[in-house]
Scaffold this motif. Structure first.
Motif, PDB file in Angstrom:
ATOM      1  N   ALA D  64     -17.110 -28.597  16.805  1.00 45.19           N
ATOM      2  CA  ALA D  64     -16.327 -28.382  15.577  1.00 45.19           C
ATOM      3  C   ALA D  64     -15.396 -27.183  15.729  1.00 45.19           C
ATOM      4  O   ALA D  64     -14.220 -27.234  15.331  1.00 45.19           O
ATOM      5  CB  ALA D  64     -17.267 -28.175  14.392  1.00 45.19           C
ATOM      6  N   TYR D  89     -21.620 -25.435   8.356  1.00 43.25           N
ATOM      7  CA  TYR D  89     -22.012 -26.754   8.847  1.00 43.25           C
ATOM      8  C   TYR D  89     -23.031 -27.399   7.938  1.00 43.25           C
ATOM      9  O   TYR D  89     -23.972 -26.737   7.483  1.00 43.25           O
ATOM     10  CB  TYR D  89     -22.676 -26.631  10.226  1.00 43.25           C
ATOM     11  N   GLY D 102     -15.247 -35.227  17.374  1.00 42.36           N
ATOM     12  CA  GLY D 102     -14.991 -34.338  16.239  1.00 42.36           C
ATOM     13  C   GLY D 102     -13.545 -34.466  15.795  1.00 42.36           C
ATOM     14  O   GLY D 102     -12.633 -34.200  16.576  1.00 42.36           O
ATOM     15  N   CYS D 104     -10.710 -33.159  13.383  1.00 43.53           N
ATOM     16  CA  CYS D 104     -10.348 -32.030  12.529  1.00 43.53           C
ATOM     17  C   CYS D 104      -9.091 -32.331  11.734  1.00 43.53           C
ATOM     18  O   CYS D 104      -8.117 -32.877  12.264  1.00 43.53           O
ATOM     19  CB  CYS D 104     -10.093 -30.785  13.382  1.00 43.53           C
ATOM     20  N   VAL D 118     -14.007 -30.542   9.816  1.00 42.97           N
ATOM     21  CA  VAL D 118     -14.250 -31.369  11.001  1.00 42.97           C
ATOM     22  C   VAL D 118     -15.365 -32.356  10.689  1.00 42.97           C
ATOM     23  O   VAL D 118     -16.434 -31.964  10.208  1.00 42.97           O
ATOM     24  CB  VAL D 118     -14.650 -30.503  12.220  1.00 42.97           C
ATOM     25  N   ILE D 120     -17.865 -35.015  12.393  1.00 47.15           N
ATOM     26  CA  ILE D 120     -18.425 -35.344  13.713  1.00 47.15           C
ATOM     27  C   ILE D 120     -19.231 -36.633  13.619  1.00 47.15           C
ATOM     28  O   ILE D 120     -20.087 -36.784  12.740  1.00 47.15           O
ATOM     29  CB  ILE D 120     -19.304 -34.192  14.245  1.00 47.15           C
ATOM     30  N   HIS D 131     -20.815 -32.329   9.351  1.00 42.72           N
ATOM     31  CA  HIS D 131     -19.537 -31.999   8.719  1.00 42.72           C
ATOM     32  C   HIS D 131     -19.400 -30.480   8.742  1.00 42.72           C
ATOM     33  O   HIS D 131     -20.347 -29.769   8.422  1.00 42.72           O
ATOM     34  CB  HIS D 131     -19.502 -32.509   7.282  1.00 42.72           C
ATOM     35  N   ALA D 132     -18.229 -30.017   9.137  1.00 40.10           N
ATOM     36  CA  ALA D 132     -18.022 -28.571   9.243  1.00 40.10           C
ATOM     37  C   ALA D 132     -16.728 -28.174   8.559  1.00 40.10           C
ATOM     38  O   ALA D 132     -15.783 -28.965   8.469  1.00 40.10           O
ATOM     39  CB  ALA D 132     -17.955 -28.165  10.717  1.00 40.10           C
TER      40      ALA D 132
END
Lengths: 142, 142, 142, 142
Positions: D64, D89, D102, D104, D118, D120, D131-132
């Motif tokens: 991420a 995260y 990932g 973004c 981001v 993933i 999820h970030a």
């Protein structure tokens, strides 16, 4: 595919369980719900104002929390003990003094935890003013 | 070692720049400031109540945001354009319907960014009800 | 007051369940555990290096995650299915190319969720290089 | 509309500035960049494995962080001093032992701060595993 509660049912439920939410005048409304999603509106009110003619952070934070709550309850029905366990916010731009729209998308709806993200924009605008992610803990069923 | 603003000066400054914060009755007060720290109080008010006799998430979120703001301004003086860029909350226990205390400790006070954490407890209690971290962006000086 | 696992037992347990953690040479060690707390060390290794002679973000992120895991298991014993559900990091300063210490303090140890914060410093230094908060989900007991 | 760096240029740049990233075998690759976006891949490698045949949290966290870095540099060019200031995260599902993707999307690209999210997933899958959201500080230009 349908939801367990409609937007109107959620609005009525919020009125019932969160009456103090409307202190000083009702501004929060569920606009729509769908599979793994919900859209909340926060109407403009002087109590949300901050210097420079923008809206307060707590207004956006409450909107995101409610949008997440509405999205979850739309899927699972009126579970009163669902509680927020975490919320994270990125404040991206100062919102204009007008209505805000929070669109929630659930990223996970587990048996015990639900996770979602909320995009907040000024009504009718495309740019995000705030992005939030949050987690609710869902009580074990009977 | 001293701060650039006292608790009383910060309270007066919040009144001036955030008058709408007190909509429906003033509940937020700066109790103390120190090097890299501040303590805010939120008095109990019906508008903060939630079902089950607890206090709303947005009340705790506003308290943390203000405690961070007070801690930063105590160090750098009244910089009006300092803005919150991110906030993250963990909600740990349901607060009782009574005053909340938010204690902020700055983790970093840089030229452009300040980062801090806020521990929120019910007044007189030792257990945390909420823990927050947040970042403010500080505008470039003249 | 004592813990259910010692630092040495936790080190041995990490070796057993996370053998790939030590890929390229072991660098993570549990230094101490206590009531609601743990301290992890990450020794300097070339694999953690980043340009400008600093250490990578993922090195600090792994250290915080492990410190939280060690603090939880020290309290509840070797529960293999405890999983991280969220982690939030603030990166405060660039760490020097030397060992890092992560000190975890649990903020809540519930039946289903544990929440903690981790302060990361270069060994022997007082300034934080990174601050993290995180949540683990604890599986229901038998 | 075009980007200032291509995926191939970003891959070469990461090789140059982050050579230790590939310790034990290269696994991170920029797959694509676009306006306000980037896609990174992390190939499966034994060093990322965790018990139960899943991938480590730090692997997802690094992916991420890199996807966010690639998305920013794709827009602004090779600014070496862009540094991560925060990352959050949510871990949603255990990833299978296979390549991770990932994706973004930048939520804001300001003069001083860039914020992105981001998503993933395991390669070829639609469900999110992580999820970030994160923030980079961008140094002032010359």
């Amino acid at each position: 595919m349908t939801t367990k509660m409609t937007a109107a049912e959620l609005d009525a439920y919020l009125d019932e369980v969160f009456p103090q939410l409307h202190y000083g005048g009702r501004t929060f409304f569920v606009e729509a719900v769908g599979p793994m999603s919900a859209r909340m509106r926060c109407d403009y009110h002087e109590k949300h104002l901050r210097p420079g003619g923008t809206l307060s952070g707590p207004t956006m934070m409450a909107l995101a929390d409610l949008a997440l709550y509405a999205a979850i309850l739309a899927q699972i029905g009126p579970v009163p003990l669902a509680v927020t366990t975490s919320l994270s916010y990125n404040f991206l731009r100062k919102p204009a003094p007008m209505a805000l729209i929070g669109e929630c998308r659930l990223l996970k709806l587990g048996r015990r935890l639900a996770v979602g993200e909320v995009a907040i924009r000024s009504q009718g605008e495309s740019e995000l003013v705030c992005h939030a992610t949050g987690t609710y803990s869902i009580p074990a069923g009977p």
